[in-house]
Design a protein around this motif. Structure first.
Motif, mmCIF file in Angstrom:
data_model
loop_
_atom_site.group_PDB
_atom_site.id
_atom_site.type_symbol
_atom_site.label_atom_id
_atom_site.label_comp_id
_atom_site.label_asym_id
_atom_site.label_seq_id
_atom_site.Cartn_x
_atom_site.Cartn_y
_atom_site.Cartn_z
ATOM 1 N N GLY A 58 0.923 -1.314 -0.087
ATOM 2 C CA GLY A 58 0.062 -0.164 -0.177
ATOM 3 C C GLY A 58 0.757 1.318 -0.012
ATOM 4 O O GLY A 58 1.695 1.469 -1.040
ATOM 5 N N GLN A 59 0.604 2.098 1.014
ATOM 6 C CA GLN A 59 1.735 3.331 1.276
ATOM 7 C C GLN A 59 2.966 3.050 1.921
ATOM 8 O O GLN A 59 3.683 4.100 2.452
ATOM 9 C CB GLN A 59 0.927 4.454 2.037
ATOM 10 N N GLU A 60 3.149 1.815 2.208
ATOM 11 C CA GLU A 60 4.524 1.155 2.927
ATOM 12 C C GLU A 60 5.178 0.725 1.923
ATOM 13 O O GLU A 60 4.930 0.018 0.931
ATOM 14 C CB GLU A 60 3.901 0.415 3.946
ATOM 15 N N SER A 61 6.548 0.516 2.377
ATOM 16 C CA SER A 61 7.538 -0.304 1.388
ATOM 17 C C SER A 61 7.945 -1.517 2.322
ATOM 18 O O SER A 61 8.278 -1.440 3.405
ATOM 19 C CB SER A 61 8.819 0.805 1.333
ATOM 20 N N GLY A 62 8.116 -2.412 1.464
ATOM 21 C CA GLY A 62 8.737 -3.840 2.051
ATOM 22 C C GLY A 62 10.245 -3.612 2.094
ATOM 23 O O GLY A 62 10.757 -4.242 2.979
ATOM 24 N N PHE A 63 10.814 -2.829 1.508
ATOM 25 C CA PHE A 63 12.133 -2.478 1.673
ATOM 26 C C PHE A 63 12.381 -1.840 2.932
ATOM 27 O O PHE A 63 13.315 -2.169 3.715
ATOM 28 C CB PHE A 63 12.932 -1.653 0.601
ATOM 29 N N ASP A 64 11.499 -0.848 3.514
ATOM 30 C CA ASP A 64 11.627 -0.252 4.611
ATOM 31 C C ASP A 64 11.358 -1.428 5.840
ATOM 32 O O ASP A 64 12.189 -1.233 6.942
ATOM 33 C CB ASP A 64 10.758 0.911 4.967
ATOM 34 N N LEU A 65 10.321 -2.220 5.548
ATOM 35 C CA LEU A 65 10.005 -3.195 6.523
ATOM 36 C C LEU A 65 11.349 -4.170 6.806
ATOM 37 O O LEU A 65 11.623 -4.681 7.870
ATOM 38 C CB LEU A 65 8.943 -4.123 5.915
ATOM 39 N N ALA A 66 11.915 -4.419 5.773
ATOM 40 C CA ALA A 66 13.428 -5.367 5.845
ATOM 41 C C ALA A 66 14.249 -4.807 6.736
ATOM 42 O O ALA A 66 15.027 -5.471 7.711
ATOM 43 C CB ALA A 66 13.702 -5.660 4.424
ATOM 44 N N ARG A 67 14.427 -3.626 6.577
ATOM 45 C CA ARG A 67 15.378 -2.830 7.378
ATOM 46 C C ARG A 67 14.796 -2.578 8.896
ATOM 47 O O ARG A 67 15.576 -2.901 9.907
ATOM 48 C CB ARG A 67 15.582 -1.242 6.921
ATOM 49 N N ARG A 68 13.590 -2.468 9.067
ATOM 50 C CA ARG A 68 12.981 -2.438 10.343
ATOM 51 C C ARG A 68 12.960 -3.878 11.161
ATOM 52 O O ARG A 68 13.453 -3.975 12.240
ATOM 53 C CB ARG A 68 11.643 -2.018 10.327
ATOM 54 N N PHE A 69 13.070 -5.184 10.329
ATOM 55 C CA PHE A 69 13.111 -6.261 10.781
ATOM 56 C C PHE A 69 14.529 -6.418 11.227
ATOM 57 O O PHE A 69 14.763 -6.930 12.402
ATOM 58 C CB PHE A 69 13.126 -7.281 9.878
ATOM 59 N N GLN A 70 15.649 -5.923 10.695
ATOM 60 C CA GLN A 70 16.871 -6.063 10.885
ATOM 61 C C GLN A 70 17.189 -5.208 12.369
ATOM 62 O O GLN A 70 17.833 -5.541 13.087
ATOM 63 C CB GLN A 70 17.957 -5.640 9.796
ATOM 64 N N LEU A 71 16.508 -3.933 12.343
ATOM 65 C CA LEU A 71 16.907 -3.199 13.524
ATOM 66 C C LEU A 71 16.073 -3.440 14.794
ATOM 67 O O LEU A 71 16.405 -3.188 15.961
ATOM 68 C CB LEU A 71 16.598 -1.756 12.913
ATOM 69 N N GLU A 72 14.783 -3.844 14.500
ATOM 70 C CA GLU A 72 13.905 -3.918 15.627
ATOM 71 C C GLU A 72 13.340 -5.297 16.313
ATOM 72 O O GLU A 72 12.612 -5.661 17.084
ATOM 73 C CB GLU A 72 12.592 -3.150 15.311
ATOM 74 N N THR A 73 13.935 -6.382 15.243
ATOM 75 C CA THR A 73 13.576 -7.747 15.755
ATOM 76 C C THR A 73 14.797 -8.555 15.885
ATOM 77 O O THR A 73 16.006 -8.150 15.395
ATOM 78 C CB THR A 73 12.619 -8.236 14.784
ATOM 79 N N THR A 74 14.562 -9.825 16.045
ATOM 80 C CA THR A 74 15.599 -10.852 16.252
ATOM 81 C C THR A 74 15.648 -11.592 14.795
ATOM 82 O O THR A 74 16.382 -12.591 14.735
ATOM 83 C CB THR A 74 15.294 -11.826 17.463
ATOM 84 N N LEU A 75 14.709 -11.509 14.013
ATOM 85 C CA LEU A 75 14.701 -12.051 12.587
ATOM 86 C C LEU A 75 16.028 -11.874 11.806
ATOM 87 O O LEU A 75 16.336 -10.680 11.522
ATOM 88 C CB LEU A 75 13.630 -11.543 11.814
ATOM 89 N N ASP A 76 16.578 -12.793 11.419
ATOM 90 C CA ASP A 76 17.857 -12.605 10.712
ATOM 91 C C ASP A 76 17.562 -12.385 9.132
ATOM 92 O O ASP A 76 16.629 -12.979 8.731
ATOM 93 C CB ASP A 76 18.639 -14.138 10.778
ATOM 94 N N ARG A 77 18.387 -11.679 8.787
ATOM 95 C CA ARG A 77 18.094 -11.147 7.175
ATOM 96 C C ARG A 77 18.064 -12.508 6.363
ATOM 97 O O ARG A 77 17.658 -12.265 5.139
ATOM 98 C CB ARG A 77 19.353 -10.247 6.480
ATOM 99 N N SER A 78 18.573 -13.624 6.395
ATOM 100 C CA SER A 78 18.825 -14.740 5.662
ATOM 101 C C SER A 78 17.276 -15.307 5.768
ATOM 102 O O SER A 78 17.014 -16.347 4.931
ATOM 103 C CB SER A 78 19.974 -15.853 6.223
ATOM 104 N N LYS A 79 16.337 -14.986 6.344
ATOM 105 C CA LYS A 79 15.175 -15.389 6.596
ATOM 106 C C LYS A 79 13.983 -14.475 5.819
ATOM 107 O O LYS A 79 12.822 -14.857 5.765
ATOM 108 C CB LYS A 79 14.609 -15.749 7.946
ATOM 109 N N VAL A 80 14.472 -13.351 5.333
ATOM 110 C CA VAL A 80 13.545 -12.485 4.546
ATOM 111 C C VAL A 80 13.825 -12.649 2.800
ATOM 112 O O VAL A 80 14.917 -12.298 2.426
ATOM 113 C CB VAL A 80 13.763 -11.085 5.066
ATOM 114 N N ILE A 81 12.502 -12.885 2.321
ATOM 115 C CA ILE A 81 12.745 -12.761 0.830
ATOM 116 C C ILE A 81 11.793 -11.817 0.436
ATOM 117 O O ILE A 81 10.377 -11.780 0.658
ATOM 118 C CB ILE A 81 12.156 -14.191 0.234
ATOM 119 N N LEU A 82 12.213 -10.851 -0.403
ATOM 120 C CA LEU A 82 11.506 -9.863 -1.029
ATOM 121 C C LEU A 82 10.498 -10.508 -2.086
ATOM 122 O O LEU A 82 11.255 -11.431 -2.900
ATOM 123 C CB LEU A 82 12.136 -8.646 -1.273
ATOM 124 N N ILE A 83 9.257 -10.275 -2.429
ATOM 125 C CA ILE A 83 8.706 -10.638 -3.557
ATOM 126 C C ILE A 83 7.858 -9.415 -4.364
ATOM 127 O O ILE A 83 7.792 -8.519 -3.713
ATOM 128 C CB ILE A 83 7.342 -11.644 -3.174
#
Length: 130
Positions: A58-83
């Motif tokens: 919508g009005q949000e960005s998946g790229f921004d979400l990926a960066r927020r996952f890295q900064l704000e959660t314990t989710l490893d980047r190796s688990k994130v796939i952009l589609i």
């Protein structure tokens, strides 16, 4: 061990189709979200093995979400796939700079493609599939 998937996409039709496709292939979808805030909360709570993130929410960005996952959660980047429905070539610079394992075109979404990315982190042929 079976992978557990989480989908972040603002299209209910795509989410339903992707869930059916992945679950039919043996990859359980343990949750979905349509906004970045909901995704951040639910991913941290559910701890999925792989997260599919649409580049446009919508009005949000998946790229921004990926960066927020890295900064704000314990989710490893190796688990994130952009589609996306866009071709990887159209997003190449953004995908390369994003803290994610790979990009996967929605038209190529499959359990096999996801497993190949997850099983081969850092291998450009497997992890940068369009």
């Amino acid at each position: 061990m079976a992978l557990r998937c989480f989908i972040v996409d603002d299209s209910p039709h795509f989410v339903d189709a992707a869930r059916a496709l992945l679950e039919r292939g043996g990859l359980p979808v343990i949750g979905v979200a349509s906004t970045t805030d909901e995704a951040l909360r639910r991913v941290e709570e559910l701890k999925p093995d792989v997260v599919l993130v649409d580049v446009e929410l919508g009005q949000e960005s998946g790229f921004d979400l990926a960066r927020r996952f890295q900064l704000e959660t314990t989710l490893d980047r190796s688990k994130v796939i952009l589609i996306s429905t866009y071709a990887e070539e159209d997003l190449e610079d953004l995908v390369t700079a994003a803290p994610v394992a790979a990009f996967l075109s929605k038209s190529h979404l499959s359990v096999r493609a996801i497993r190949e990315i997850v099983d081969n982190p850092g291998h450009s042929d497997a992890s940068r599939r369009s």
